[in-house]
Write a protein that holds these residues in place. Structure first.
Motif, PDB file in Angstrom:
ATOM      1  N   LEU A 119       0.860  -1.170   0.000  1.00  0.00           N
ATOM      2  CA  LEU A 119       0.000   0.000   0.000  1.00  0.00           C
ATOM      3  C   LEU A 119       0.905   1.231   0.000  1.00  0.00           C
ATOM      4  O   LEU A 119       1.529   1.558   1.011  1.00  0.00           O
ATOM      5  N   SER A 120       0.998   1.901  -1.147  1.00  0.00           N
ATOM      6  CA  SER A 120       1.860   3.067  -1.299  1.00  0.00           C
ATOM      7  C   SER A 120       1.176   4.277  -0.680  1.00  0.00           C
ATOM      8  O   SER A 120       0.023   4.574  -0.989  1.00  0.00           O
ATOM      9  N   GLN A 121       1.901   4.993   0.182  1.00  0.00           N
ATOM     10  CA  GLN A 121       1.340   6.127   0.909  1.00  0.00           C
ATOM     11  C   GLN A 121       1.815   7.475   0.384  1.00  0.00           C
ATOM     12  O   GLN A 121       1.226   8.504   0.715  1.00  0.00           O
ATOM     13  N   ILE A 122       2.886   7.488  -0.390  1.00  0.00           N
ATOM     14  CA  ILE A 122       3.470   8.721  -0.926  1.00  0.00           C
ATOM     15  C   ILE A 122       3.951   8.462  -2.345  1.00  0.00           C
ATOM     16  O   ILE A 122       4.090   7.302  -2.758  1.00  0.00           O
ATOM     17  N   LEU A 123       4.249   9.533  -3.064  1.00  0.00           N
ATOM     18  CA  LEU A 123       4.883   9.430  -4.372  1.00  0.00           C
ATOM     19  C   LEU A 123       6.265  10.055  -4.266  1.00  0.00           C
ATOM     20  O   LEU A 123       6.383  11.245  -3.942  1.00  0.00           O
ATOM     21  N   ILE A 124       7.304   9.264  -4.483  1.00  0.00           N
ATOM     22  CA  ILE A 124       8.668   9.769  -4.506  1.00  0.00           C
ATOM     23  C   ILE A 124       8.906  10.323  -5.906  1.00  0.00           C
ATOM     24  O   ILE A 124       8.679   9.638  -6.889  1.00  0.00           O
ATOM     25  N   THR A 125       9.350  11.567  -6.009  1.00  0.00           N
ATOM     26  CA  THR A 125       9.445  12.230  -7.307  1.00  0.00           C
ATOM     27  C   THR A 125      10.812  12.055  -7.963  1.00  0.00           C
ATOM     28  O   THR A 125      11.817  11.831  -7.289  1.00  0.00           O
ATOM     29  N   GLY A 126      10.813  12.157  -9.275  1.00  0.00           N
ATOM     30  CA  GLY A 126      12.050  12.051 -10.033  1.00  0.00           C
ATOM     31  C   GLY A 126      11.822  12.453 -11.474  1.00  0.00           C
ATOM     32  O   GLY A 126      10.708  12.802 -11.880  1.00  0.00           O
ATOM     33  N   PHE A 127      12.902  12.393 -12.238  1.00  0.00           N
ATOM     34  CA  PHE A 127      12.882  12.762 -13.653  1.00  0.00           C
ATOM     35  C   PHE A 127      13.378  11.589 -14.472  1.00  0.00           C
ATOM     36  O   PHE A 127      14.335  10.909 -14.085  1.00  0.00           O
ATOM     37  N   ALA A 128      12.775  11.377 -15.639  1.00  0.00           N
ATOM     38  CA  ALA A 128      13.225  10.318 -16.536  1.00  0.00           C
ATOM     39  C   ALA A 128      14.445  10.783 -17.319  1.00  0.00           C
ATOM     40  O   ALA A 128      14.490  11.918 -17.812  1.00  0.00           O
ATOM     41  N   ASP A 129      15.444   9.907 -17.424  1.00  0.00           N
ATOM     42  CA  ASP A 129      16.595  10.213 -18.274  1.00  0.00           C
ATOM     43  C   ASP A 129      16.247   9.889 -19.724  1.00  0.00           C
ATOM     44  O   ASP A 129      15.097   9.579 -20.040  1.00  0.00           O
ATOM     45  N   GLU A 130      17.225   9.953 -20.610  1.00  0.00           N
ATOM     46  CA  GLU A 130      16.971   9.735 -22.039  1.00  0.00           C
ATOM     47  C   GLU A 130      16.465   8.333 -22.355  1.00  0.00           C
ATOM     48  O   GLU A 130      15.874   8.105 -23.409  1.00  0.00           O
ATOM     49  N   ASN A 131      16.650   7.383 -21.429  1.00  0.00           N
ATOM     50  CA  ASN A 131      16.170   6.014 -21.628  1.00  0.00           C
ATOM     51  C   ASN A 131      14.894   5.716 -20.854  1.00  0.00           C
ATOM     52  O   ASN A 131      14.416   4.587 -20.864  1.00  0.00           O
ATOM     53  N   GLY A 132      14.372   6.711 -20.158  1.00  0.00           N
ATOM     54  CA  GLY A 132      13.153   6.522 -19.379  1.00  0.00           C
ATOM     55  C   GLY A 132      13.400   6.027 -17.960  1.00  0.00           C
ATOM     56  O   GLY A 132      12.453   5.769 -17.227  1.00  0.00           O
ATOM     57  N   ASP A 133      14.660   5.881 -17.568  1.00  0.00           N
ATOM     58  CA  ASP A 133      14.988   5.458 -16.205  1.00  0.00           C
ATOM     59  C   ASP A 133      14.957   6.671 -15.286  1.00  0.00           C
ATOM     60  O   ASP A 133      15.391   7.758 -15.660  1.00  0.00           O
ATOM     61  N   ILE A 134      14.462   6.477 -14.063  1.00  0.00           N
ATOM     62  CA  ILE A 134      14.204   7.592 -13.161  1.00  0.00           C
ATOM     63  C   ILE A 134      15.421   7.970 -12.323  1.00  0.00           C
ATOM     64  O   ILE A 134      16.085   7.120 -11.736  1.00  0.00           O
ATOM     65  N   LEU A 135      15.663   9.293 -12.281  1.00  0.00           N
ATOM     66  CA  LEU A 135      16.632   9.908 -11.377  1.00  0.00           C
ATOM     67  C   LEU A 135      15.835  10.704 -10.345  1.00  0.00           C
ATOM     68  O   LEU A 135      14.921  11.446 -10.698  1.00  0.00           O
ATOM     69  N   LEU A 136      16.165  10.541  -9.090  1.00  0.00           N
ATOM     70  CA  LEU A 136      15.395  11.148  -8.018  1.00  0.00           C
ATOM     71  C   LEU A 136      15.514  12.667  -7.994  1.00  0.00           C
ATOM     72  O   LEU A 136      16.578  13.223  -8.284  1.00  0.00           O
ATOM     73  N   ALA A 137      14.421  13.338  -7.601  1.00  0.00           N
ATOM     74  CA  ALA A 137      14.438  14.772  -7.324  1.00  0.00           C
ATOM     75  C   ALA A 137      14.895  14.921  -5.874  1.00  0.00           C
ATOM     76  O   ALA A 137      14.251  14.388  -4.969  1.00  0.00           O
ATOM     77  N   VAL A 138      16.011  15.591  -5.682  1.00  0.00           N
ATOM     78  CA  VAL A 138      16.614  15.690  -4.344  1.00  0.00           C
ATOM     79  C   VAL A 138      17.042  17.133  -4.070  1.00  0.00           C
ATOM     80  O   VAL A 138      17.404  17.868  -4.994  1.00  0.00           O
ATOM     81  N   PRO A 139      17.032  17.555  -2.780  1.00  0.00           N
ATOM     82  CA  PRO A 139      17.593  18.870  -2.461  1.00  0.00           C
ATOM     83  C   PRO A 139      19.106  18.810  -2.589  1.00  0.00           C
ATOM     84  O   PRO A 139      19.710  17.753  -2.415  1.00  0.00           O
TER      85      PRO A 139
END
Length: 112
Positions: free
Chosen positions: A81-101
């Motif tokens: 049961l997912s309670q949050i959405l961890i955000t990120g950006f897709a690279d040129e291949n569609g793999d996710i890099l995290l949005a971080v401070p």
């Protein structure tokens, strides 16, 4: 691109938290981890599924701060049961890099 109002933006609660636990998620359809994020005293520790296995190992994720949407409804993802959405950006291949401070901030701090 649709424009939104400031009030629309304020409805999205984007908060920073620290990853405190990561496990494999073999039941997921796409490679993913089960991730627990400490979002501070007011919100607590919340869990999510994250398809971030391409760029991150479980070890590199521990203690990493991430930006999360904390006010989506909970979502069932297989047995998790997912309670949050961890955000990120897709690279040129569609793999996710995290949005971080870029510097350490208090857990639960709101994105402005």
């Amino acid at each position: 691109m649709d424009q939104i109002s400031w009030n629309d933006f304020e409805k999205v609660q984007l908060r920073v938290g620290t990853i405190v636990k990561v496990e494999d998620f073999p039941e997921a359809r796409k490679p993913a981890y089960k991730v627990w994020v400490d979002l501070g005293e007011d919100i607590g520790i919340k869990k999510s599924s994250a398809q971030i296995t391409h760029h991150y190992s479980k070890e590199t994720l521990h203690n990493k701060q991430v930006v999360c949407v904390v006010n989506f409804p909970e979502k069932q993802i297989g047995p998790l049961l997912s309670q949050i959405l961890i955000t990120g950006f897709a690279d040129e291949n569609g793999d996710i890099l995290l949005a971080v401070p870029d510097q350490q901030v208090p857990n639960g701090a709101k994105l402005h």
